[in-house]
Design a protein around this motif. Sequence first.
Motif, PDB file in Angstrom:
ATOM      1  N   MET A 439      23.948  53.317  14.888  1.00 54.40           N
ATOM      2  CA  MET A 439      23.583  53.525  16.250  1.00 54.40           C
ATOM      3  C   MET A 439      22.299  52.741  16.064  1.00 54.40           C
ATOM      4  O   MET A 439      21.609  52.543  15.100  1.00 54.40           O
ATOM      5  CB  MET A 439      23.309  55.006  16.342  1.00 54.40           C
ATOM      6  CG  MET A 439      24.445  56.021  16.464  1.00 54.40           C
ATOM      7  SD  MET A 439      24.170  57.549  17.070  1.00 54.40           S
ATOM      8  CE  MET A 439      23.871  57.277  18.659  1.00 54.40           C
ATOM      9  N   THR A 440      21.606  52.348  17.373  1.00 52.15           N
ATOM     10  CA  THR A 440      20.362  51.765  17.673  1.00 52.15           C
ATOM     11  C   THR A 440      19.522  52.513  18.708  1.00 52.15           C
ATOM     12  O   THR A 440      20.305  53.494  19.310  1.00 52.15           O
ATOM     13  CB  THR A 440      20.689  50.258  18.309  1.00 52.15           C
ATOM     14  OG1 THR A 440      21.269  50.424  19.305  1.00 52.15           O
ATOM     15  CG2 THR A 440      21.711  49.540  17.044  1.00 52.15           C
ATOM     16  N   ASP A 442      18.675  51.620  21.177  1.00 50.30           N
ATOM     17  CA  ASP A 442      18.915  51.219  22.880  1.00 50.30           C
ATOM     18  C   ASP A 442      20.148  52.092  23.112  1.00 50.30           C
ATOM     19  O   ASP A 442      20.727  51.670  24.264  1.00 50.30           O
ATOM     20  CB  ASP A 442      18.972  49.942  22.910  1.00 50.30           C
ATOM     21  CG  ASP A 442      17.512  48.935  22.716  1.00 50.30           C
ATOM     22  OD1 ASP A 442      16.677  49.883  23.315  1.00 50.30           O
ATOM     23  OD2 ASP A 442      17.367  47.929  22.007  1.00 50.30           O
ATOM     24  N   MET A 443      21.008  52.525  22.298  1.00 54.26           N
ATOM     25  CA  MET A 443      22.245  53.167  22.678  1.00 54.26           C
ATOM     26  C   MET A 443      22.287  54.485  23.522  1.00 54.26           C
ATOM     27  O   MET A 443      21.020  55.194  23.285  1.00 54.26           O
ATOM     28  CB  MET A 443      23.276  53.478  21.396  1.00 54.26           C
ATOM     29  CG  MET A 443      23.703  52.260  20.272  1.00 54.26           C
ATOM     30  SD  MET A 443      24.535  52.652  19.096  1.00 54.26           S
ATOM     31  CE  MET A 443      26.276  53.498  19.822  1.00 54.26           C
ATOM     32  N   GLU A 467      22.158  60.919  31.226  1.00 52.42           N
ATOM     33  CA  GLU A 467      22.434  59.642  30.088  1.00 52.42           C
ATOM     34  C   GLU A 467      20.968  58.423  29.816  1.00 52.42           C
ATOM     35  O   GLU A 467      20.561  57.979  30.915  1.00 52.42           O
ATOM     36  CB  GLU A 467      23.452  58.774  30.896  1.00 52.42           C
ATOM     37  CG  GLU A 467      24.151  57.602  29.533  1.00 52.42           C
ATOM     38  CD  GLU A 467      25.274  57.120  30.103  1.00 52.42           C
ATOM     39  OE1 GLU A 467      25.137  56.079  31.053  1.00 52.42           O
ATOM     40  OE2 GLU A 467      26.429  57.037  29.436  1.00 52.42           O
ATOM     41  N   THR A 469      18.466  56.529  26.817  1.00 53.93           N
ATOM     42  CA  THR A 469      18.422  55.780  25.290  1.00 53.93           C
ATOM     43  C   THR A 469      18.320  56.818  24.188  1.00 53.93           C
ATOM     44  O   THR A 469      17.739  57.809  24.376  1.00 53.93           O
ATOM     45  CB  THR A 469      17.958  54.414  25.206  1.00 53.93           C
ATOM     46  OG1 THR A 469      16.386  54.791  25.493  1.00 53.93           O
ATOM     47  CG2 THR A 469      18.175  53.512  26.247  1.00 53.93           C
TER      48      THR A 469
END
Length: 736
Positions: A439-440, A442-443, A467, A469
């Motif tokens: 994962m990052t 910004d996900m 939702e 980041t």
Amino acid sequence: MADRDFPFERRSYEDRQSRLIGPHADDPAFDPYYRSDPRREPPEPVDSDYPGYSEYARHRDDPVYDEYPFEYEDGDFEEPPPRRKKRWIILKWMLRLAMGFLTLLLLWLIIFAPISQTAEPLVPPPIVLTAEDGSPVARMGPVMDRPVRVDELPDYVAQAFMAIEDRRYEDHWGIDPRGIARALWTNITSDATHGGSTITQQLAKLTYLESDRTLSRKIQEVPIALWLEIWLSKDEILERYLSNVYFGDNVYGLRAASLHYFYRHPENLTLSQATMLAGLVKAPSRLAPTRNLEGAQARQQVVIAAMADAGYLTRAEADAIELATVDHRPPPAMPRGGYFADWAIQEARAGRDRGYQSVEVATTLNQDLQALAERVTQQQTPAGAQVALVAMRPNGEVVAMVGGRDYSESPFNRATQANRQPGSTFKLIVYLAALEAGMTPDMLVDDSPIETGSYRPSNYGGRYRGEITLREAFAYSSNVVAVRLYQELGSEAVANAAEILGIDREFPANASVALGSAEMPLIELVSAYAMVLNDGYQVDPHAIARPEPGVFERFLDRRPRLSAHRRNQLRDLLETAITDGTGRAANLSIPAFGKTGTSQDSRDTLFVGFAGNLVVGIWIGNDDNTPLGEASGGGIPAQMWRAFMIGAVPNAEPRRARSIDSGGDDRVAILSNPEFRIDPDGGITIDTQLGGARITFDGDELNFEPNDDLRRRLDELEELGDRADRAIDENERSGR
């Protein structure tokens, strides 16, 4: 020797068969041990003229059988002769067992009772801990000095100790049966208690054994005492005993005791002083003359009488001795300890040889930062609560430590000894597991209520953002996102992430771990955060300076390491938590990285982060684990962290804005990192900090929530205003 010499020995089949001859040789009735063997050839016929032939095998008058028992015609039996060498065999085994026991005893003495150990001090030497600048931090350990030599002491010094402790010391060989019998008789016939141990036995107990009064210890004293008497002379045994025995007031050894109580070396002791010191050995803590001079003098009279009974003094000389008085001159005052010193002393002693002289050890403590830490924690800790602070360099050098509100009231170190829940500061580990899984920051993740499963935690304040980041979820410390990540990644992935950061402990396999329910010391948590700043290498907190590991040592270090990319991702999350998230109260003018933490019901509040070259963690809570009310890690812990960093890191204080109507006065900027949110109904919510207060504007409603420190100041201002009003009223009444 032929087989027939042993008539009672069980024989093989071939031997037994050879004893039977004649036509009935194969008849089992004549051989009860007969066993048919199909492989045996049938017997050949025997000539009846054979001189030894008999229908019933050999005749009993055959001379071969004369020496063996047989049945006479009258039915009597001859008794078999005694077994040969039976006594010698028993004696031989007894000798073997004795030799084996002596061999084992000798090995035990060589391994567990080396003679050289009696020449070493029985307790670790005193240690003086110094700070980075060389100033003393604490002096810890006993009062000791160099050993004494019997041939340099006045005769009455040794005589005083022998008269009261072991009157037959010069005559026995380590064990005094007469003294033991006398002690047993005294114990039986009176209320007094005597041990009957010789000076050699006491040295054995002091050097090798525990001080508990048990039969097993007394049994072990015997071989050790004999062992010492074999290898050491009487003077050597007495010297080592006098150089290590305890005299009260944390003083060990005759020389240290002479200087401590009489301010003179033992070579210059008077007879009166020697008898008082000899009397202290029986009960040193109770009879220490600095606290109980009357008790010490009463015991001194007993020693004088014992010297007269032993013949060392005449009655006239004994009556002429005056009771000793104390001449105690304490050394210059030095700090006795503290939370940091108590934690550092074990590391300072590690690997150092025992000796009689004081040892000076330089530590990593920074006196200025320590004073700053104590000042900040004392000023801002809520009333009744406890506090802990750990400040370290990226390489693990601890430069400041606070383990509680007041060391004199409670020396328990809550920074190193207390296992408390880290709260949301543990989310750094959960998010590291997510990053390791691909994962990052910004996900997008789901920040909505959990409505399935048995464990359904909620976000702080019941606020959900839908939702968002991964970066925002970390900054806002979303509980539901952390739990979803834990459930998706699994407990093993989270445990592996903790191991990467140097936290090696077992975690319960439940989702509450994601919210910091697993307990750990504050210093271990701070070390994990320090790894993000220390080029990805695991950090071992330490109090004694260590050389920086070289390239070869780094290469041999097989522990996990954070890559530069992973460190940058974690710093991104930690920085956002301060600039835009729950840690805004910790914002500085320089890049700052950190995370807030609050355990269930606000039982623990934390803030851990780093800025400049310092990693600092702060914990606030109650020892009885009761809630702190509405406290949170983004409140006082974050503010305390900010105040410490401003004083510890250059240029860390936030910029100040010039007020338009102040004529040039500097004032803190009014708004601090405001957060704007647009609600689904179109309303606008502004959440920011004004000084020490939280301002929330929600539509037409303005909420002002001062923190505890600002509320206290407002109360003081209100009280001052009331006093001013009362003074004005009194002046007006007096003017009338």
